[in-house]
Design a protein around this motif. Sequence first.
Motif, PDB file in Angstrom:
ATOM      1  N   VAL A  81      30.916 -17.003 -24.996  1.00  0.00           N
ATOM      2  CA  VAL A  81      32.372 -17.184 -25.061  1.00  0.00           C
ATOM      3  C   VAL A  81      32.983 -16.179 -26.029  1.00  0.00           C
ATOM      4  N   ALA A  82      32.361 -16.024 -27.198  1.00  0.00           N
ATOM      5  CA  ALA A  82      32.867 -15.064 -28.179  1.00  0.00           C
ATOM      6  C   ALA A  82      32.849 -13.646 -27.611  1.00  0.00           C
ATOM      7  N   ILE A  83      31.785 -13.285 -26.910  1.00  0.00           N
ATOM      8  CA  ILE A  83      31.675 -11.947 -26.330  1.00  0.00           C
ATOM      9  C   ILE A  83      32.766 -11.714 -25.294  1.00  0.00           C
ATOM     10  N   LEU A  84      32.951 -12.680 -24.396  1.00  0.00           N
ATOM     11  CA  LEU A  84      33.935 -12.506 -23.323  1.00  0.00           C
ATOM     12  C   LEU A  84      35.349 -12.420 -23.861  1.00  0.00           C
ATOM     13  N   ILE A  85      35.674 -13.208 -24.875  1.00  0.00           N
ATOM     14  CA  ILE A  85      37.019 -13.157 -25.438  1.00  0.00           C
ATOM     15  C   ILE A  85      37.226 -11.850 -26.196  1.00  0.00           C
ATOM     16  N   GLU A  86      36.198 -11.360 -26.893  1.00  0.00           N
ATOM     17  CA  GLU A  86      36.289 -10.057 -27.544  1.00  0.00           C
ATOM     18  C   GLU A  86      36.516  -8.960 -26.511  1.00  0.00           C
ATOM     19  N   SER A 124      40.062  -9.105 -25.085  1.00  0.00           N
ATOM     20  CA  SER A 124      41.042  -8.572 -26.027  1.00  0.00           C
ATOM     21  C   SER A 124      40.954  -7.049 -26.099  1.00  0.00           C
ATOM     22  N   ASP A 125      39.720  -6.530 -26.151  1.00  0.00           N
ATOM     23  CA  ASP A 125      39.542  -5.077 -26.201  1.00  0.00           C
ATOM     24  C   ASP A 125      40.025  -4.407 -24.919  1.00  0.00           C
ATOM     25  N   PRO A 151      43.747 -13.926 -22.710  1.00  0.00           N
ATOM     26  CA  PRO A 151      42.301 -14.202 -22.723  1.00  0.00           C
ATOM     27  C   PRO A 151      41.978 -15.685 -22.754  1.00  0.00           C
ATOM     28  N   ILE A 152      42.836 -16.485 -23.391  1.00  0.00           N
ATOM     29  CA  ILE A 152      42.558 -17.919 -23.465  1.00  0.00           C
ATOM     30  C   ILE A 152      42.742 -18.569 -22.098  1.00  0.00           C
ATOM     31  N   ARG A 153      43.777 -18.146 -21.395  1.00  0.00           N
ATOM     32  CA  ARG A 153      43.986 -18.685 -20.050  1.00  0.00           C
ATOM     33  C   ARG A 153      42.804 -18.352 -19.147  1.00  0.00           C
ATOM     34  N   SER A 154      42.306 -17.121 -19.256  1.00  0.00           N
ATOM     35  CA  SER A 154      41.131 -16.735 -18.466  1.00  0.00           C
ATOM     36  C   SER A 154      39.931 -17.599 -18.828  1.00  0.00           C
ATOM     37  N   VAL A 169      36.033 -23.863 -28.062  1.00  0.00           N
ATOM     38  CA  VAL A 169      35.432 -22.776 -28.847  1.00  0.00           C
ATOM     39  C   VAL A 169      36.462 -21.752 -29.312  1.00  0.00           C
ATOM     40  N   PRO A 170      37.406 -21.297 -28.447  1.00  0.00           N
ATOM     41  CA  PRO A 170      38.357 -20.284 -28.911  1.00  0.00           C
ATOM     42  C   PRO A 170      39.209 -20.713 -30.109  1.00  0.00           C
ATOM     43  N   LEU A 171      39.373 -22.017 -30.308  1.00  0.00           N
ATOM     44  CA  LEU A 171      40.164 -22.492 -31.442  1.00  0.00           C
ATOM     45  C   LEU A 171      39.527 -22.101 -32.772  1.00  0.00           C
ATOM     46  N   PHE A 172      38.230 -21.818 -32.759  1.00  0.00           N
ATOM     47  CA  PHE A 172      37.502 -21.526 -33.994  1.00  0.00           C
ATOM     48  C   PHE A 172      37.169 -20.047 -34.164  1.00  0.00           C
TER      49      PHE A 172
END
Length: 403
Positions: free
Chosen positions: A80-85, A88-89, A95-98, A133-136
């Motif tokens: 999750v962290a990788i995909l959101i990074e 964003s990049d 990104p949160i909606r995705s 997870v994205p909340l943190f």
Amino acid sequence: MRGPFASRERVAALDALRGIAVAGIALMNVYIYALPPAAYFNPAAAGGEGPLDWIVWGLSFVLVEDKFRSLFAMLFGAGVAILIERASDGGDAHPIRSHVFRMLVLFAIGAAHAVLLANNDVLRLYAMAGLFVPLFLRLDARKLLIAGGILMAIHALAGSVIAYQWLTAEPGSTLALMPAQIFGSDPAALDYARAIGMESFGERLPRRIYGFGAALETQIPGIPSALGTMLVGAALWRNGLLKGEWPRARCIALAWKMALIALPPLVALMALDWGAGFTGAMVGPVALFWSLPFDLMLGVGYAALAMAFFAERDSALRRVLAAAGRLSLTNYLLSSVVFALLFYSWGLVLFGTLSRSGALATALIPIALMMAWSQPWLARFRQGPFEWLWRGLARGRFGPILR
């Protein structure tokens, strides 16, 4: 030490770790198919036919049970962290909606998996916990570890309240009968479990559809611990361990530290089950609440050990494991298909016919298959069939699957 990590670079060692995790999960999931559900936690319920079976249970409890599931959840959090990074990049404005769409589709896949094959499916739990997870993710690695530890402590403490109620319940009361039926050796509960273990697909499908809500309710209390485990995985990504940036000696030192902390309590909890005569009121809390923090620690140790051996050197083993890990969702579901064909009434009907050790041996079949087919598949296709389906449904469009 490796150089700076590029956000779109694949870490082969991380993929190999996913391969280890999905193979390790099969080593315990086999019992859900082969034996009555209580036997997953309790060797006295079924399958404990000789000394070898009890040795298998003891080793599984200390080294396998929920360790690889914790590892899988850690890697999910890191993913999750990788995909959101990456989103964003890459300029994704939402990104949160995705991410929410990805979790909804994953929940749907898990729901189908639970109804058709495995009622212990973890994808639904991961989807529910993964929403948070994205909340943190604004936290740094240290604070992510602290948040994960707090959530795991909340789970263990809340579970201890439930355990106290079970252990002190008046004999014969509903509160006393419930853990005996779910985790113990209650004869009526085991007879019912054996009956539904032999039902036809036509009988199973409506029963599981009807009971879907009740089964889902049993997973909701696991959200804090699953989320905490995911945050630990995100932290290990952020601090460089899962990127393969740690020196080998540091990885091995962490693996030793986690083993020295986690193994003595796990052995003590195993002895607690044994000393209590494997009563459901003791087996349940040990499995669901008290062992989980130590399962997580040992999972971190396994991750560190794998990165120590796979991060800095290529090998045939790493390539095989990495291919299996890149297809981890498909391989997880493939294992369920294999187990269903082995044990259910529409397959070889082996349910209830094998001891614990015999059932464990059959887990080598899906593990061998996932290691055999993943590399040839990826030589021709970009991703696994269910990875392609998941991403395509979440994005609302399907990319090419052929290379």
